[in-house]
Enzyme design. Structure first.
Site, mmCIF file in Angstrom:
data_model
loop_
_atom_site.group_PDB
_atom_site.id
_atom_site.type_symbol
_atom_site.label_atom_id
_atom_site.label_comp_id
_atom_site.label_asym_id
_atom_site.label_seq_id
_atom_site.Cartn_x
_atom_site.Cartn_y
_atom_site.Cartn_z
ATOM 1 N N TYR A 119 20.949 9.626 52.741
ATOM 2 C CA TYR A 119 22.032 9.281 53.663
ATOM 3 C C TYR A 119 21.478 8.599 54.910
ATOM 4 O O TYR A 119 22.019 7.599 55.389
ATOM 5 C CB TYR A 119 22.812 10.551 54.055
ATOM 6 N N HIS B 244 35.248 14.442 40.961
ATOM 7 C CA HIS B 244 34.055 13.749 41.442
ATOM 8 C C HIS B 244 32.895 13.812 40.455
ATOM 9 O O HIS B 244 32.121 12.869 40.341
ATOM 10 C CB HIS B 244 33.634 14.352 42.780
ATOM 11 N N ASP C 35 29.419 8.246 42.882
ATOM 12 C CA ASP C 35 28.822 8.695 44.131
ATOM 13 C C ASP C 35 27.665 7.748 44.487
ATOM 14 O O ASP C 35 27.841 6.523 44.429
ATOM 15 C CB ASP C 35 28.377 10.157 44.013
#
Length: 432
Positions: free
Chosen positions: A351, A407, A212
């Site tokens: 982000y 994940h 990630d």
């Protein structure tokens, strides 16, 4: 030492640490870095008032109407959230808190920001140092299950030659690290900070690992090639060829000439881009708008569960009572950490920072020259094909397609993940 908020002053941290050492409540600190200048031992203890407030909010949560479809196509299902809320009422935060505090933890200032990290040294003299980076919606809790197998391999079906010294930092704005008060804390800057951290700890040769955001940070460390970094491992590789990325962005079907593995990866990515990016779009553009997930633990939980469809469905099955890679307690440990540290929005700003200080596409090859190892888990956002990995990483030293896992690989499948790290870096150990 009891600490209810991680963002406190350096002077206060030093005073608290000195007091704690004096009364002997930091027994692990001496085995790691407590004597290193600029590094302060750290512990965290939530107050009873914080936990009571959390439970009050969970009980008092106002829930929406039930979805009007018979599946999860509208998002996290009401039944899943109701069951999670019921479990939350009996969840024991003190259990994971005690586990976290059983490992040596520290704070150090890098580039004007307090960085929290776990640092566990192996008893084996020739252990390989490794820095492991989590992502969103994760935390250092993701990696707790692999610390002992990596640092004490002889107790976990390994040999002395498999030993690692383990460093696990909290990303800026996450967990117990400081919350940036300026923009620009993007993956390239974090990558540089991690190189400073490893140098500060005295490691002249080391490897790095991530998935990630942790993959972005780790791969950018490899691009920057700091002195001492000899190789990396990723469980969410950036390997998508430029022509494939262009087709995906247009929504085109998979090309007919793809291999079976490539076609499967294409379809996984196509589904994610079409159906799984809602959270990222909001955090890329308007992270400060997410006040609801700061005010409501149930809102926070639903936001964090809806990361990618395969992880969500695995967690939903676990909440329904099925045996999965993560338990409801695992999930609530991590969500509760976000709640107690009030990092829902500070973590989301990563982000925004990445979108406004671009460091390349998330899955675009970055031209890495140093050795790279890839573990491709089937339920990741996409299972990177070996053919793409070989093109993306000219110095590919390990590739393996795993039979299960997604994940949160280290968290879900710690035994498989540990075996992968041991195999991945075996050829590099003669360099330390």
């Amino acid at each position: 030492m009891s600490q209810t908020q991680p963002a406190i002053t350096r002077r206060t941290l030093l005073a608290l640490a000195a007091s704690a050492s004096a009364v002997g409540i930091l027994p692990n600190a001496a085995t790691a870095t407590s004597a290193t200048p600029g590094i302060t031992p750290f512990k965290y203890t939530a107050t009873d008032e914080q936990l009571a407030d959390l439970h009050r909010r969970v009980v008092a949560a106002r829930l929406p109407d039930e979805e009007n479809v018979a599946d999860d196509s509208q998002g996290v299902r009401l039944g899943t959230i109701k069951k999670l809320a019921k479990h939350w009422k009996s969840h024991d935060w003190r259990k994971i808190e005690t586990r976290l505090n059983s490992f040596p933890q520290f704070i150090t200032d890098i580039d004007g920001l307090d960085i929290h990290f776990i640092h566990v040294k192996s008893k084996h003299e020739n252990a390989l140092p490794i820095v492991i980076t989590h992502g969103w919606p994760g935390s250092v809790i993701e990696q707790l299950k692999i610390i002992k197998p990596l640092t004490d391999p002889t107790a976990f079906s390994g040999t002395e030659a498999d030993a690692f010294h383990v460093v696990i930092p909290s990303l800026p704005g996450y967990g117990f690290s400081g919350k940036p008060r300026e923009t620009g804390w993007n993956p390239p800057r974090i990558a540089k900070a991690w190189a400073v951290l490893m140098e500060r700890l005295g490691y002249t040769k080391y490897v790095a690992q991530g998935g990630d955001w942790g993959n972005a940070v780790t791969e950018l460390m490899a691009v920057q090639e700091p002195q001492g970094l000899i190789g990396i491992h990723t469980n969410m590789a950036a390997t998508v060829p430029a022509d494939i990325a262009k087709l995906l962005s247009s929504g085109a079907p998979a090309p007919a000439d793809l291999s079976a593995d490539e076609k499967g990866a294409y379809e996984q990515l196509d589904d994610f881009y079409k159906n799984g990016l809602g959270y990222a779009i909001e955090m890329n553009n308007r992270p400060q708008t997410l006040y609801g997930i700061v005010d409501s633990p149930i809102g926070l939980a639903s936001w964090m569960l809806d990361h990618d469809i395969r992880s969500y469905r695995m967690i939903a099955r676990s909440i329904d009572g099925e045996k999965e890679g993560l338990t409801p307690d695992d999930v609530l440990d991590n969500i509760t950490l976000y709640w107690l540290t009030n990092t829902a929005i500070s973590s989301a700003r990563l982000y925004w920072d990445n979108a406004h200080h671009p460091s390349g596409g998330f899955f675009d090859p970055r031209g890495i020259k140093i050795p790279v190892a890839v573990s491709a888990f089937p339920d990741e956002i996409y299972q990177a094909p070996q053919s793409w990995a070989e093109k993306a990483y000219p110095n590919l030293i390990h590739y393996n397609r795993l039979p299960k896992g997604g994940h949160f690989a280290a968290w879900e499948q710690p035994e498989l993940f540990t075996a992968e790290l041991r195999a991945s870096f075996k050829s590099l150990r003669d360099q330390i």
